[in-house]
Motif scaffolding. Structure first.
Motif: not given
Length: 368
Positions: A29, A32-33, A308, A312, A327-328, A330-332, A334-335
């Motif tokens: 993480l 990535t960040l 969030s 972000w 954005l949150s 999208l993360m939800r 994908l992850l």
């Protein structure tokens, strides 16, 4: 032999300790960040283009029913996207320009307010040296310069519009190909495709809810400021609409300019009146009602929505404040939603337990 076999199983990679797995995840993480922050100038406009494309996609679906040529449908969709981004940019520029125009007209009033504040602090027993330091720090000239810098920074957004418009151009004409590709992948990878479909639906719902509540807040704020005779009422109403897309604290950002102008126009009484009315109107609508509606619509708890925003904005910069919820989402997608083994986290994200007897995973949705 059995003991050795059991020992081997305990030390195998499949039975890695949870703490070690957590550390691996934290390290990944962090990397990535760091990478996202280094390319934030690219990620933010690209994701903004994606959100705008998703938002105006119902226009494409409506036009497709008319049997217009595919290229013409894409052109109309592109024009709608361009108009949307231009309206938001011009609205923000108008508000900052209005503030930059009004502040220099109140230089003498601002100096007097600072002097009055120093006198009030002196009567309260504050040390004179501290008062002088504070008064000298509040320089009207510096405030005017700050507003000018803010205006320049806002106009600087225009320099990024060419890149944003180019990305929107490609996305508008690639939409059909992407939909066909997702339809093909749906049979082989149903969970990721369904997760992405939920992301587009949630993003579109969030933008729609924010626009509706923003329009309500803007109209009410504009009428209140006009009745109070606060200069620039229309510009502050437009600012209230734009800042409504910033979760939880948007009304605070939209409150600062009209409160400052009210103070300079007619003193603390008018400023406190503006603050009180804004707090009643905007806080109730934007910080109590809207987060609950957003949470019910997109499946994010109010606490996660606020966090969030902070997260972000730190990762991708100020513009990410407008994109924090998408954005949150999208993360939800994908992850969590794309991984059947992570479905246990969905009730934690939404802040609501799954109904008894129902699966925690969302129902499948077709590619949008």
């Amino acid at each position: 032999m059995n003991a050795d076999h059991e020992a081997g199983r305990r030390t195998s990679p499949r039975s890695r300790p949870f703490a070690l797995t957590l550390l691996y995840g934290a390290a990944a993480l962090t990397i990535t960040l760091a990478g996202m922050r280094s390319v934030a100038d690219i990620i933010t406009p690209v994701f903004l283009a994606l959100v705008i494309t998703v938002t105006v996609h119902p226009v494409r679906r409506a036009l497709e029913r008319t049997r217009l040529p595919a290229w013409l449908v894409s052109v109309v969709m592109l024009v709608c996207a361009y108009l949307l981004i231009l309206v938001l940019t011009l609205a923000l520029t108008l508000s900052v320009a209005q503030l930059a125009t009004l502040i220099p007209q109140y230089t003498s009033e601002l100096t007097q307010r600072v002097t009055d504040l120093g006198g009030a602090l002196q009567t309260l027993g504050v040390d004179q040296e501290q008062i002088d330091r504070m008064v000298n720090a509040i320089d009207p000239g510096q405030l005017v310069s700050l507003v000018g810098s803010l205006l320049s920074g806002t106009l600087g957004v225009l320099s990024d519009l060419l890149f944003l418009f180019t990305v929107l151009l490609f996305m508008a004409f690639d939409t059909n190909g992407l939909r066909r590709g997702l339809a093909v992948l749906a049979d082989r990878f149903p969970d990721p495709v369904t997760a992405l479909a939920h992301f587009t639906q949630g993003t579109r719902s969030y933008m729609g809810v924010s626009a509706v509540f923003g329009l309500i807040v803007a109209v009410i704020d504009g009428v209140v400021l006009y009745l109070l005779d606060v200069p620039g009422a229309f510009a502050w109403a437009v600012l209230a609409f734009v800042t409504n897309f910033i979760p939880n604290i948007g009304f605070v950002i939209g409150l600062i300019p009209p409160a400052l102008i009210a103070l300079l126009e007619d003193g603390p009484g008018l400023m406190l009146t503006v603050i009180a009315l804004y707090s009643v109107i905007n806080f109730v609508i934007q910080s109590i009602i809207q987060p609950r509606v957003v949470g019910d619509t997109v499946g994010l708890s109010p606490t996660l929505t606020f966090l969030s925003l902070v997260f972000w904005t730190w990762v991708l910069g100020p513009l990410a404040a407008l994109l924090a919820v998408p954005l949150s989402l999208l993360m939800r997608a994908l992850l969590v939603e794309a991984d059947p083994g992570a479905s246990w986290a969905l009730p934690l994200i939404s802040g609501k337990p799954a109904p008894a007897g129902e699966p925690m995973r969302p129902e499948p949705a077709p590619p949008d």
